[in-house]
Write an enzyme that holds these catalytic residues in place. Sequence first.
Site, PDB file in Angstrom:
ATOM      1  N   ASN A  43       0.839  -1.185   0.000  1.00  0.00           N
ATOM      2  CA  ASN A  43       0.000   0.000   0.000  1.00  0.00           C
ATOM      3  C   ASN A  43       0.881   1.244   0.000  1.00  0.00           C
ATOM      4  OD1 ASN A  43       0.564  -0.752   2.794  1.00  0.00           O
ATOM      5  ND2 ASN A  43      -0.953   0.745   3.457  1.00  0.00           N
ATOM      6  N   GLU A  45       0.258   5.273   0.663  1.00  0.00           N
ATOM      7  CA  GLU A  45      -0.683   6.320   1.062  1.00  0.00           C
ATOM      8  C   GLU A  45      -0.287   7.659   0.457  1.00  0.00           C
ATOM      9  OE1 GLU A  45      -2.023   4.408   5.339  1.00  0.00           O
ATOM     10  OE2 GLU A  45      -0.786   6.208   5.358  1.00  0.00           O
ATOM     11  N   GLU A  56      -2.993  -4.831  -3.032  1.00  0.00           N
ATOM     12  CA  GLU A  56      -3.493  -5.733  -4.072  1.00  0.00           C
ATOM     13  C   GLU A  56      -3.442  -5.056  -5.446  1.00  0.00           C
ATOM     14  OE1 GLU A  56      -6.055  -6.432  -0.337  1.00  0.00           O
ATOM     15  OE2 GLU A  56      -4.992  -4.783  -1.281  1.00  0.00           O
ATOM     16  N   CYS A  87     -10.191  -4.865   0.352  1.00  0.00           N
ATOM     17  CA  CYS A  87     -11.324  -3.942   0.380  1.00  0.00           C
ATOM     18  C   CYS A  87     -12.251  -4.248  -0.805  1.00  0.00           C
ATOM     19  CB  CYS A  87     -10.832  -2.490   0.321  1.00  0.00           C
ATOM     20  SG  CYS A  87     -10.150  -1.990  -1.277  1.00  0.00           S
TER      21      CYS A  87
END
Length: 132
Positions: A43, A45, A56, A87
């Site tokens: 990830n 941010e 993912e 998610c």
Amino acid sequence: MAMDDILLAAAKAAMDKAYAPYSKFQVGAALRTPDGQIFSGCNVENAAYPQGCCAEASAISAMVMAGGRKIAEIAVLGKGDALVTPCGGCRQRIREFAAPDAEIHVCGPDGLRQTFTLEELLPASFGPENLK
């Protein structure tokens, strides 16, 4: 299919590289293609929160950049006591490249916690064949 240590190690290595200065919640993902190639992602941010990228999605982008178009299985790794499942948006991203019976391995720092099929996480889904 049982998840192997190579897939878990790739997800862990990706998680360790995550850029999560705001949430402090690092996530790593690693996917395997039917021919055995492994692609990982973390990830990333951003101060403008909607502009971040999930682990993912990063792994899928790496696969596509290498010419891959099919996910056989994927491992998602995050810290904490709760399951770190993909998610909703990433479930749909996985769906674009995976069959309903593709396995999604949800892992924690100590290893595999639970395996789901894509169909279990995204029932009655909409995919590329719906557009034909």
